[in-house]
Design a protein around this motif. Structure first.
Motif, PDB file in Angstrom:
ATOM      1  N   THR A 119      34.584  49.445  54.172  1.00 42.84           N
ATOM      2  CA  THR A 119      35.833  49.780  55.023  1.00 42.84           C
ATOM      3  C   THR A 119      37.065  50.292  53.994  1.00 42.84           C
ATOM      4  OG1 THR A 119      35.202  48.006  56.504  1.00 42.84           O
ATOM      5  CG2 THR A 119      37.518  48.228  56.537  1.00 42.84           C
ATOM      6  N   GLU A 120      37.033  49.969  52.987  1.00 44.35           N
ATOM      7  CA  GLU A 120      38.042  50.465  52.065  1.00 44.35           C
ATOM      8  C   GLU A 120      37.754  51.742  51.779  1.00 44.35           C
ATOM      9  OE1 GLU A 120      41.238  49.846  49.019  1.00 44.35           O
ATOM     10  OE2 GLU A 120      40.498  48.728  50.628  1.00 44.35           O
ATOM     11  N   TYR A 121      36.519  52.173  51.653  1.00 50.52           N
ATOM     12  CA  TYR A 121      36.201  53.722  51.449  1.00 50.52           C
ATOM     13  C   TYR A 121      36.611  54.606  52.578  1.00 50.52           C
ATOM     14  CZ  TYR A 121      33.193  57.869  51.051  1.00 50.52           C
ATOM     15  OH  TYR A 121      32.776  59.078  50.938  1.00 50.52           O
ATOM     16  N   GLY A 122      36.242  53.780  53.978  1.00 51.06           N
ATOM     17  CA  GLY A 122      36.745  54.568  54.895  1.00 51.06           C
ATOM     18  C   GLY A 122      38.245  54.954  55.384  1.00 51.06           C
ATOM     19  N   PHE A 123      39.157  53.928  54.516  1.00 48.63           N
ATOM     20  CA  PHE A 123      40.398  54.033  54.677  1.00 48.63           C
ATOM     21  C   PHE A 123      40.896  55.166  53.517  1.00 48.63           C
ATOM     22  CE2 PHE A 123      40.990  49.486  56.677  1.00 48.63           C
ATOM     23  CZ  PHE A 123      40.852  50.054  58.031  1.00 48.63           C
ATOM     24  N   LYS A 124      40.260  54.834  52.388  1.00 53.30           N
ATOM     25  CA  LYS A 124      40.940  55.603  51.381  1.00 53.30           C
ATOM     26  C   LYS A 124      40.485  56.847  51.148  1.00 53.30           C
ATOM     27  CE  LYS A 124      42.813  52.088  48.396  1.00 53.30           C
ATOM     28  NZ  LYS A 124      42.906  51.220  47.398  1.00 53.30           N
ATOM     29  N   ASN A 125      39.161  57.023  51.390  1.00 56.74           N
ATOM     30  CA  ASN A 125      38.375  58.506  51.174  1.00 56.74           C
ATOM     31  C   ASN A 125      38.323  59.243  52.453  1.00 56.74           C
ATOM     32  OD1 ASN A 125      37.481  56.302  49.058  1.00 56.74           O
ATOM     33  ND2 ASN A 125      37.002  58.189  48.119  1.00 56.74           N
ATOM     34  N   LEU A 126      38.112  58.611  53.518  1.00 54.92           N
ATOM     35  CA  LEU A 126      37.858  59.266  54.808  1.00 54.92           C
ATOM     36  C   LEU A 126      39.160  59.609  55.703  1.00 54.92           C
ATOM     37  CD1 LEU A 126      34.526  57.868  55.845  1.00 54.92           C
ATOM     38  CD2 LEU A 126      34.837  59.797  54.594  1.00 54.92           C
ATOM     39  N   GLY A 127      40.187  58.736  55.106  1.00 51.22           N
ATOM     40  CA  GLY A 127      41.639  58.699  55.812  1.00 51.22           C
ATOM     41  C   GLY A 127      41.492  58.100  57.071  1.00 51.22           C
ATOM     42  N   LEU A 128      40.701  57.265  57.210  1.00 50.83           N
ATOM     43  CA  LEU A 128      40.415  56.529  58.670  1.00 50.83           C
ATOM     44  C   LEU A 128      41.641  55.449  58.680  1.00 50.83           C
ATOM     45  CD1 LEU A 128      36.780  55.540  59.052  1.00 50.83           C
ATOM     46  CD2 LEU A 128      37.897  57.463  59.697  1.00 50.83           C
ATOM     47  N   HIS A 129      42.035  55.446  60.134  1.00 49.57           N
ATOM     48  CA  HIS A 129      43.144  54.488  60.320  1.00 49.57           C
ATOM     49  C   HIS A 129      42.698  53.075  60.904  1.00 49.57           C
ATOM     50  CE1 HIS A 129      46.907  52.554  61.794  1.00 49.57           C
ATOM     51  NE2 HIS A 129      46.426  52.401  62.852  1.00 49.57           N
ATOM     52  N   ARG A 130      41.351  53.203  61.640  1.00 52.24           N
ATOM     53  CA  ARG A 130      40.906  52.208  62.287  1.00 52.24           C
ATOM     54  C   ARG A 130      39.383  52.037  62.204  1.00 52.24           C
ATOM     55  NH1 ARG A 130      41.193  48.798  66.989  1.00 52.24           N
ATOM     56  NH2 ARG A 130      39.252  48.634  68.223  1.00 52.24           N
ATOM     57  N   VAL A 131      38.877  50.921  61.820  1.00 50.01           N
ATOM     58  CA  VAL A 131      37.398  50.610  61.792  1.00 50.01           C
ATOM     59  C   VAL A 131      37.190  49.571  62.465  1.00 50.01           C
ATOM     60  CG1 VAL A 131      35.531  50.077  60.143  1.00 50.01           C
ATOM     61  CG2 VAL A 131      37.352  51.628  59.325  1.00 50.01           C
ATOM     62  N   GLU A 132      36.107  49.739  63.466  1.00 51.37           N
ATOM     63  CA  GLU A 132      36.021  48.616  64.505  1.00 51.37           C
ATOM     64  C   GLU A 132      34.385  48.196  64.384  1.00 51.37           C
ATOM     65  OE1 GLU A 132      34.976  51.409  68.475  1.00 51.37           O
ATOM     66  OE2 GLU A 132      37.226  50.742  67.886  1.00 51.37           O
ATOM     67  N   LEU A 133      34.189  46.990  65.113  1.00 54.19           N
ATOM     68  CA  LEU A 133      32.868  46.839  64.987  1.00 54.19           C
ATOM     69  C   LEU A 133      32.485  45.621  66.282  1.00 54.19           C
ATOM     70  CD1 LEU A 133      32.506  43.546  64.075  1.00 54.19           C
ATOM     71  CD2 LEU A 133      32.923  44.716  61.853  1.00 54.19           C
ATOM     72  N   THR A 134      31.294  45.442  66.583  1.00 54.19           N
ATOM     73  CA  THR A 134      31.061  44.503  67.330  1.00 54.19           C
ATOM     74  C   THR A 134      29.809  43.679  67.110  1.00 54.19           C
ATOM     75  OG1 THR A 134      29.400  46.125  68.782  1.00 54.19           O
ATOM     76  CG2 THR A 134      31.551  45.930  69.541  1.00 54.19           C
ATOM     77  N   ALA A 135      29.842  42.562  67.316  1.00 58.18           N
ATOM     78  CA  ALA A 135      28.743  41.456  66.915  1.00 58.18           C
ATOM     79  C   ALA A 135      28.572  40.358  68.193  1.00 58.18           C
ATOM     80  CB  ALA A 135      29.266  40.795  65.890  1.00 58.18           C
ATOM     81  N   PHE A 136      27.230  40.178  68.328  1.00 64.58           N
ATOM     82  CA  PHE A 136      26.897  39.205  69.237  1.00 64.58           C
ATOM     83  C   PHE A 136      27.851  37.770  69.074  1.00 64.58           C
ATOM     84  CE2 PHE A 136      23.009  41.663  70.014  1.00 64.58           C
ATOM     85  CZ  PHE A 136      23.140  41.841  71.618  1.00 64.58           C
ATOM     86  N   ALA A 137      28.218  37.458  70.217  1.00 60.06           N
ATOM     87  CA  ALA A 137      29.020  36.142  70.127  1.00 60.06           C
ATOM     88  C   ALA A 137      28.434  34.798  69.479  1.00 60.06           C
ATOM     89  CB  ALA A 137      29.712  36.063  71.499  1.00 60.06           C
ATOM     90  N   ASP A 138      27.148  34.920  69.661  1.00 60.02           N
ATOM     91  CA  ASP A 138      26.175  33.886  69.159  1.00 60.02           C
ATOM     92  C   ASP A 138      25.908  34.188  67.577  1.00 60.02           C
ATOM     93  OD1 ASP A 138      24.480  35.682  70.071  1.00 60.02           O
ATOM     94  OD2 ASP A 138      23.101  34.328  70.985  1.00 60.02           O
ATOM     95  N   ASN A 139      26.518  34.918  67.079  1.00 58.09           N
ATOM     96  CA  ASN A 139      26.098  35.243  65.772  1.00 58.09           C
ATOM     97  C   ASN A 139      27.180  34.871  64.810  1.00 58.09           C
ATOM     98  OD1 ASN A 139      25.091  36.274  63.124  1.00 58.09           O
ATOM     99  ND2 ASN A 139      24.794  38.143  64.002  1.00 58.09           N
ATOM    100  N   PRO A 140      27.389  33.496  64.311  1.00 52.63           N
ATOM    101  CA  PRO A 140      28.695  32.758  63.885  1.00 52.63           C
ATOM    102  C   PRO A 140      28.564  33.441  62.357  1.00 52.63           C
ATOM    103  CG  PRO A 140      27.050  31.353  64.174  1.00 52.63           C
ATOM    104  CD  PRO A 140      26.695  32.423  64.935  1.00 52.63           C
ATOM    105  N   ALA A 141      27.453  33.922  61.951  1.00 58.98           N
ATOM    106  CA  ALA A 141      27.319  34.307  60.435  1.00 58.98           C
ATOM    107  C   ALA A 141      28.089  35.689  60.283  1.00 58.98           C
ATOM    108  CB  ALA A 141      25.874  34.153  59.710  1.00 58.98           C
ATOM    109  N   ALA A 142      27.895  36.373  60.901  1.00 61.37           N
ATOM    110  CA  ALA A 142      28.541  37.573  60.913  1.00 61.37           C
ATOM    111  C   ALA A 142      29.793  37.781  61.357  1.00 61.37           C
ATOM    112  CB  ALA A 142      27.649  38.731  62.241  1.00 61.37           C
ATOM    113  N   ILE A 143      30.250  36.959  62.363  1.00 61.28           N
ATOM    114  CA  ILE A 143      31.589  36.798  62.643  1.00 61.28           C
ATOM    115  C   ILE A 143      32.600  36.331  61.495  1.00 61.28           C
ATOM    116  CG2 ILE A 143      33.399  35.832  64.295  1.00 61.28           C
ATOM    117  CD1 ILE A 143      30.898  36.042  66.305  1.00 61.28           C
ATOM    118  N   THR A 144      31.920  35.399  60.936  1.00 64.41           N
ATOM    119  CA  THR A 144      32.576  34.803  59.752  1.00 64.41           C
ATOM    120  C   THR A 144      32.817  35.789  58.595  1.00 64.41           C
ATOM    121  OG1 THR A 144      31.761  32.414  60.120  1.00 64.41           O
ATOM    122  CG2 THR A 144      32.440  33.005  57.965  1.00 64.41           C
TER     123      THR A 144
END
Length: 182
Positions: A119-144
């Motif tokens: 994500t840091e690479y996306g902001f600093k090197n690609l000039g992104l403003h927003r990085v988004e993602l989705t995860a299944f709501a029943d995947n607490p390890a990913a959400i954490t």
């Protein structure tokens, strides 16, 4: 390997471009239902290795994403892959993804570290403003892991994924460059 250039180095892993030599590992993960249980993409429907070879070649050649192998510092072995896809340079956004395929590396904080670094690479090197993602709501390890990395919960995409014969909710999260940890 075709391309062993290290792009980033973390505590236990390093990140390099994906290569065709990664195919055996990627295919073995695709065949493991426990590894792909929460996958939101390619691995959902089983495919022969020839399809995976074509998919990997297209992924490597693509210029609308950043796709990196995650490799163990000690063994140099690929243990997963991650990146930012759906890059939109007009809106300066992209979608983060990750798969840790080697189960021995689950629960070690590698997903959190990869999320932060890429994500840091996306902001600093690609000039992104927003990085988004989705995860299944029943995947607490990913959400954490995503929360620890600095992503903010935005909402629920109700019944937006179909697994095990039922529709499941996905959590939508994002990070903005203006709020990102400096």
């Amino acid at each position: 390997m075709e391309d062993m250039r290290m792009i980033f180095k973390g505590d236990d892993v390093f990140y390099r471009p994906l290569a065709q030599d990664d195919l055996p590992a990627l295919y073995s993960w695709a065949c493991d239902q426990e590894v792909t249980k929460y996958s939101l993409s390619w691995y959902v429907i089983p495919k022969p290795i020839e399809c995976h070879k074509t998919w990997l070649a297209a992924l490597i050649a693509k210029d609308t994403s950043v796709d990196l192998a995650i490799c163990c510092n000690e063994t140099q072995k690929i243990i997963g892959y991650s990146g930012i896809t759906a890059l939109n340079l007009i809106n300066r956004c992209g979608e983060f993804y990750i798969l840790i395929g080697e189960q021995d590396y689950w629960g070690r904080g590698i997903a959190t570290e990869a999320t932060k670094i890429i994500t840091e690479y996306g902001f600093k090197n690609l000039g992104l403003h927003r990085v988004e993602l989705t995860a299944f709501a029943d995947n607490p390890a990913a959400i954490t892991a995503y929360k620890k990395a600095g992503f903010i919960h935005e909402g629920i995409k109700r019944q937006s994924g179909f697994r095990d014969g039922q529709y499941r909710d996905k959590v939508m999260m994002s990070a903005l460059s203006s709020e990102w940890m400096k």
